[in-house]
Write a protein that holds these residues in place. Structure first.
Motif, short mmCIF file in Angstrom:
data_model
loop_
_atom_site.label_atom_id
_atom_site.label_comp_id
_atom_site.label_asym_id
_atom_site.label_seq_id
_atom_site.Cartn_x
_atom_site.Cartn_y
_atom_site.Cartn_z
N VAL A 69 6.06 16.17 11.83
CA VAL A 69 6.91 15.24 11.09
C VAL A 69 6.98 13.90 11.82
CG1 VAL A 69 9.27 14.75 10.36
CG2 VAL A 69 8.27 17.02 9.94
N ALA A 70 7.17 13.95 13.14
CA ALA A 70 7.25 12.71 13.91
C ALA A 70 5.93 11.95 13.86
CB ALA A 70 7.62 13.04 15.36
N PHE A 71 4.81 12.68 13.92
CA PHE A 71 3.50 12.02 13.91
C PHE A 71 3.26 11.30 12.58
CE2 PHE A 71 -0.96 12.22 12.57
CZ PHE A 71 -1.55 11.43 13.55
N PHE A 72 3.41 12.00 11.47
CA PHE A 72 3.10 11.38 10.18
C PHE A 72 4.13 10.32 9.80
CE2 PHE A 72 0.50 15.27 9.65
CZ PHE A 72 -0.70 14.67 9.31
N ALA A 73 5.40 10.56 10.13
CA ALA A 73 6.41 9.54 9.87
C ALA A 73 6.13 8.29 10.70
CB ALA A 73 7.80 10.09 10.18
N GLY A 74 5.68 8.50 11.94
CA GLY A 74 5.36 7.38 12.81
C GLY A 74 4.19 6.55 12.30
N ARG A 75 3.31 7.16 11.54
CA ARG A 75 2.19 6.44 10.94
C ARG A 75 2.59 5.71 9.66
NH1 ARG A 75 -3.06 7.26 11.78
NH2 ARG A 75 -3.48 7.18 9.53
N GLY A 76 3.82 5.93 9.22
CA GLY A 76 4.27 5.31 7.99
C GLY A 76 3.81 6.01 6.73
N PHE A 80 3.39 13.92 3.44
CA PHE A 80 2.26 14.72 3.89
C PHE A 80 2.52 16.17 3.53
CE2 PHE A 80 4.97 15.38 7.60
CZ PHE A 80 4.61 16.63 8.10
N GLU A 81 1.45 16.93 3.52
CA GLU A 81 1.50 18.31 3.06
C GLU A 81 1.21 19.27 4.20
OE1 GLU A 81 -1.22 21.20 0.17
OE2 GLU A 81 -1.06 19.05 -0.28
N TRP A 82 1.98 20.34 4.27
CA TRP A 82 1.64 21.46 5.15
C TRP A 82 1.14 22.58 4.23
CZ3 TRP A 82 3.58 21.84 10.55
CH2 TRP A 82 3.12 23.00 11.18
N VAL A 259 0.74 27.91 -0.62
CA VAL A 259 1.84 27.10 -1.13
C VAL A 259 1.79 25.74 -0.44
CG1 VAL A 259 4.34 26.83 -1.35
CG2 VAL A 259 3.31 29.10 -1.54
N PRO A 260 1.72 24.65 -1.18
CA PRO A 260 1.81 23.32 -0.57
C PRO A 260 3.27 22.99 -0.26
CG PRO A 260 0.74 23.26 -2.74
CD PRO A 260 1.45 24.57 -2.62
N TYR A 261 3.58 22.78 0.99
CA TYR A 261 4.92 22.33 1.41
C TYR A 261 4.84 20.83 1.66
CZ TYR A 261 7.05 26.93 1.84
OH TYR A 261 7.60 28.17 1.58
N MET A 262 5.66 20.07 0.90
CA MET A 262 5.58 18.62 0.95
C MET A 262 6.76 18.03 1.72
SD MET A 262 2.79 18.16 -0.66
CE MET A 262 2.86 16.37 -0.50
N TRP A 263 6.44 17.13 2.63
CA TRP A 263 7.45 16.32 3.32
C TRP A 263 7.33 14.91 2.80
CZ3 TRP A 263 7.25 11.84 6.14
CH2 TRP A 263 8.40 11.49 6.85
N THR A 264 8.43 14.30 2.41
CA THR A 264 8.42 12.92 1.94
C THR A 264 9.39 12.08 2.77
OG1 THR A 264 10.11 13.38 0.27
CG2 THR A 264 7.81 13.57 -0.41
N ALA A 265 8.96 10.87 3.06
CA ALA A 265 9.80 9.98 3.87
C ALA A 265 11.11 9.66 3.15
CB ALA A 265 9.03 8.69 4.18
N ALA A 266 11.03 9.52 1.83
CA ALA A 266 12.22 9.15 1.07
C ALA A 266 13.30 10.21 1.16
CB ALA A 266 11.86 8.90 -0.40
N ALA A 267 12.91 11.47 1.36
CA ALA A 267 13.87 12.56 1.39
C ALA A 267 14.36 12.88 2.79
CB ALA A 267 13.25 13.82 0.77
#
Length: 268
Positions: A69-76, A80-82, A259-267
């Motif tokens: 989470v820190a890596f992808f959020a840091g890239r802006g 991203f999907e797990w 199962v695609p687990y999605m992380w979104t910056a907005a959430a």
């Protein structure tokens, strides 16, 4: 011919080693890297970002999730999907992802078929249908019309990804349309990498009024013939509930559920 259970487990191990842990970038400007206990795909702009494979346990999972989470959020990255498989460890990895803010999308069945058998399927189009190979922007736009009609949503990011592949890596994609006259009624693609045993079937969708006429089967058979010509051994599909029974009738076997687990910056 359906693959028997013992052989399916061997194929799954091969799939995990080649497609997940040994993944190659699926976008022209993307790259794959191993970081800690995961293999992740990193891409700029509208490309796909996510975790493809993990080797975790109860003691390492939470820290690794936080690190990604820190890596992808840091890239802006806006999201991203797990990509979780039901045989991944630890057994409660999905619960841990939800606790970290990931949202699961509908599950899909991971299926695989033998190209040597699938290439024998008949490829005679139903009456009124012709096949059109997609090689340019006009063809991609017709595919997007089909996707909107079949799946009920627009896919601007997918459009840009497909155009990028056709421009820069045309050897990695084979896209096809089923046309009723000048109207696109079904679309699908195959994505592959030279020298690999697996190719993925993606995007197979038919607009509602043309379903039940054998078009989906036709597009599977068409891509299987192409795969055979390229020396590919297996076709892999993340199948929806609608597609699974068709694929089972064609001889595909089940490797698991993803199962695609999605992380979104907005959430977050």
């Amino acid at each position: 011919m359906t693959i028997d259970l013992d052989e399916l487990m061997k194929v799954r191990a091969h799939f995990d080693a080649e497609v997940r842990e040994g993944a190659q970038a699926d976008a022209p400007q993307g790259h794959v890297e191993r970081a800690g206990g995961v293999v992740r795909h990193v891409a700029p702009a509208l490309g796909w970002n996510g975790v493809l494979w993990s080797d975790l346990d109860e003691g390492t999972a939470d820290a690794e999730i936080a690190a990604q989470v820190a890596f992808f959020a840091g890239r802006g990255c806006p999201e991203f999907e797990w990509k979780l498989y039901d045989y991944d460890r630890p057994a409660d990895l999905g619960d841990r992802l939800r606790a970290a803010g990931f949202v699961p999308e509908p599950p899909e069945t991971l299926m695989v078929g033998l190209v040597s058998e699938l290439a024998k399927l008949p490829v005679e189009p139903p009456e009124g249908i012709t096949l059109r190979v997609v090689t340019d922007e006009a063809g991609v736009d017709l595919m997007m019309r089909v996707h909107a009609g079949a799946f009920g949503r627009e896919r601007p990011r997918l459009r840009e990804q497909l155009l990028g592949k056709l421009r820069e890596e045309p050897e990695t994609i084979a896209a096809v349309l089923a046309m009723a006259g000048d109207t696109p009624v079904s679309a699908a693609r195959m994505e592959m990498r030279p020298g690999l045993a697996f190719a993925g079937l993606w995007g197979g969708g038919t607009i509602p009024e043309w379903r039940g006429r054998g078009i989906y089967r036709l597009l599977v058979a068409h891509r299987a013939r192409l795969a055979a010509e390229l020396g590919i051994a297996y076709l892999q599909v993340d199948a929806s509930d609608d597609s699974r029974p068709i694929l089972e009738r064609l001889g595909f076997g089940v490797l698991g559920v993803t199962v695609p687990y999605m992380w979104t910056a907005a959430a977050s």
